[in-house]
Design an enzyme around this catalytic site. Structure first.
Site, PDB file in Angstrom:
ATOM      1  CE  LYS A  75      11.517  21.283  48.718  1.00 17.89           C
ATOM      2  NZ  LYS A  75      10.822  22.371  49.429  1.00 17.89           N
ATOM      3  CB  SER A 150       9.644  24.768  46.530  1.00 19.59           C
ATOM      4  OG  SER A 150       9.855  24.516  47.911  1.00 19.59           O
ATOM      5  CB  SER A 174       7.507  24.872  50.006  1.00 16.55           C
ATOM      6  OG  SER A 174       7.778  25.932  49.119  1.00 16.55           O
TER       7      SER A 174
HETATM    8  N1  GLN Z   1       6.488  30.134  47.360  1.00 16.00           N
HETATM    9  C1  GLN Z   1       7.313  30.629  48.407  1.00 16.00           C
HETATM   10  C2  GLN Z   1       8.627  31.106  47.850  1.00 16.00           C
HETATM   11  O1  GLN Z   1       8.771  31.058  46.678  1.00 16.00           O
HETATM   12  C3  GLN Z   1       7.510  29.585  49.471  1.00 16.00           C
HETATM   13  C4  GLN Z   1       8.591  28.641  49.198  1.00 16.00           C
HETATM   14  C5  GLN Z   1       8.823  27.676  50.305  1.00 16.00           C
HETATM   15  O2  GLN Z   1       8.026  27.537  51.219  1.00 16.00           O
HETATM   16  N2  GLN Z   1       9.984  27.041  50.233  1.00 16.00           N
HETATM   17  O3  GLN Z   1       9.497  31.544  48.539  1.00 16.00           O
END
Ligand code: GLN
Length: 488
Positions: A75, A150, A174
């Protein structure tokens, strides 16, 4: 087996071919390169790839190491020396990492080859990867839908057989949510289990790095390589790292699984409830005993998460000021104009929204009402899990309340997007570990959309949730199903 079939292999199978010298690390990379060239125009999972550097490593890697010769996608929030690291943001345009993150060092020490960087929601803020300011990644199961986020680039790459396995990060879901939406295994380690040194911070009390893979065994192999204390990360825990593959294959006799009543919420997609109910029966048939319990503060999870995560993000993202790295606004009038325009032009909308929200909840006058109160409720959520784990070994739930949604369907409504995390973000708030494992499909307009089962475990109990996930996986065929793009 023909060379072009290699990218379909699991990491475990690939590693045994490599070890028996039936295939060389260079051949593996060449076959992966051809595969990526074929599918990348459809899925757009990668932000940058350096095959030349990877081939040099391939030629000297020891294939007898645990991940010897296995290419792993990373990532784009994790620093890999010499490679770009954009975090899916324009503000890091032109930045190249001067050093390897500890997880990358650890992967290299295990013989893995980090060869490319995957797309993500900008600074990991989002649940669909549509907040990337660079490109839109598509779900290999249905190209009109999101791969989750994400870590959506990592998920799409693995689900399209365009990576053998990948690293993601999980601050509120994410890793687990994109794994669920893309038909993969995704593991969020306990807070402190994996070093974050060299991982760009979103919310420092919640962030963890973990694997996205085709199988639980592959996830265990990556975990064994990346976990452990790091003197560069004071939040990393000193406990010794077990061999996470060791428990795989043990049965579930005597294992108690908690089924929280709060997770039977309204609005959850009916085919997901059905799949999770069937998974409960399946786990029972394998010898597990179900325990009905309550996590009474679950409802506050989303609100508490979005206060704490935005507060921490507003502080962490202060460093992107155009002085030290990345994008810089042209011809500033003075220093304040330089800061203001660099951030105005460099950050995307969701990131700005979160910085504003986070700054607000930390501001004097509101700090006690929002931030301090959120920390208190966070402690109640943590206590819920402490009490629950007195009655069971692990807790099960859906990973996501719905299968992959259509591209563009949620982008206009940030609150609808935030609800994607209802089953995942309490684990981050409590610091415990969680895994998502494929447990079925929802059928929608001719598409087969993967469903994930979430298994949560006590802090440092990764080996236990991997054992449960593995027993379930091996008793079903879900993990063998491949996306239409993977079959091209
Ligand atoms: N969807 C969550 C957010 O927007 C989690 C994101 C994540 O785990 N990086 O913050």
């Amino acid at each position: 087996m023909s060379r072009s079939d290699l990218p379909a292999l699991t990491i475990a199978d690939l590693q045994s071919l490599l070890r028996r010298k039936e295939v060389s690390p260079r051949e593996v990379l060449e076959s992966l390169r051809a595969r990526i060239e074929q599918v990348e125009p459809k899925i757009e999972a990668y932000l940058s790839i350096d095959f030349e550097a990877a081939l040099k490593e391939a030629d000297k890697v020891d294939v007898n190491l645990p991940l010897g010769g296995v290419p792993i996608a990373i990532k784009d929030i994790i620093n890999v020396a010499g490679q770009p690291c954009t975090c899916g943001s324009k503000i890091l345009a032109g930045y190249r990492s001067p050093y390897d993150a500890t997880v990358i060092n650890n992967l290299r020490a295990a013989g893995a080859i980090p060869f490319g960087k995957t797309n993500m929601d900008e600074f990991a803020m989002g649940s669909s990867t549509e907040n990337s300011s660079i490109k839109v990644t598509k779900n290999p199961w249905d190209l009109s839908r999101v791969p989750g986020g994400s870590s959506g680039g990592s998920a799409a790459a693995v689900a399209a057989n365009a990576a053998f396995g990948a690293l993601g990060t999980d601050t509120g879901g994410s890793i687990r949510q994109p794994a669920s939406l893309s038909g993969l295994v995704g593991l969020k380690p306990s807070y402190g289990r994996v070093s974050r040194f060299g991982v760009i911070a979103f919310a420092s009390s919640l962030d963890q790095v973990g694997p996205l893979t085709k199988t639980t065994r592959d996830a265990a192999m990556i975990m064994s390589a990346i976990a452990g204390q790091d003197r560069h990360d004071s939040t990393s825990l000193p406990e010794p790292v077990p061999d996470y593959t060791k428990n795989l294959g043990r049965d579930l006799k005597g294992i108690k699984l908690g089924v929280p009543k709060e997770y039977r919420v309204e609005g959850i997609h009916p085919q997901i409830s059905a799949a999770v109910n069937a998974a409960v029966k399946q786990l029972e048939s394998l010898g597990a005993e179900m325990v009905h319990l309550s996590l009474p503060h679950t409802d506050y999870g989303i609100a508490v998460y979005y206060f704490i995560a935005t507060a921490e993000a507003s502080a962490n993202l202060a460093r992107f000021d155009g002085v030290r790295y990345g994008y810089r606004a042209k011809d500033p009038k003075d220093l304040l104009d330089h800061y203001g325009r660099t951030r105005e032009e460099g950050f995307g909308e969701e990131v700005k929204r979160r910085i504003i929200l986070g700054t607000y909840v930390l501001s004097s006058g509101y700090y006690d009402a929002y931030y301090v109160r959120a920390q208190k409720v966070r402690e109640l959520i943590r206590q819920d899990f402490v009490k629950a784990f007195e009655k069971c070994d692990a807790i099960i739930s859906p990973t996501s309340p719905e299968p992959a949604f259509k591209l563009g369907e949620r982008t206009a409504n940030p609150l609808a997007m935030y609800l994607a995390d209802i089953f995942t973000n309490t684990a981050n708030l409590a610091g415990i570990c969680g895994i998502s494992v494929p447990c079925g499909f929802a059928k929608e307009n001719g598409s087969q959309l993967p469903i994930g089962l979430q298994i949560l475990g006590k802090s440092l109990n990764e080996a236990r949730i991997l054992q449960i996930a593995h027993a379930y996986e091996q008793s079903t065929d879900w993990h063998r199903a491949r996306s239409p793009i993977a079959k091209l």
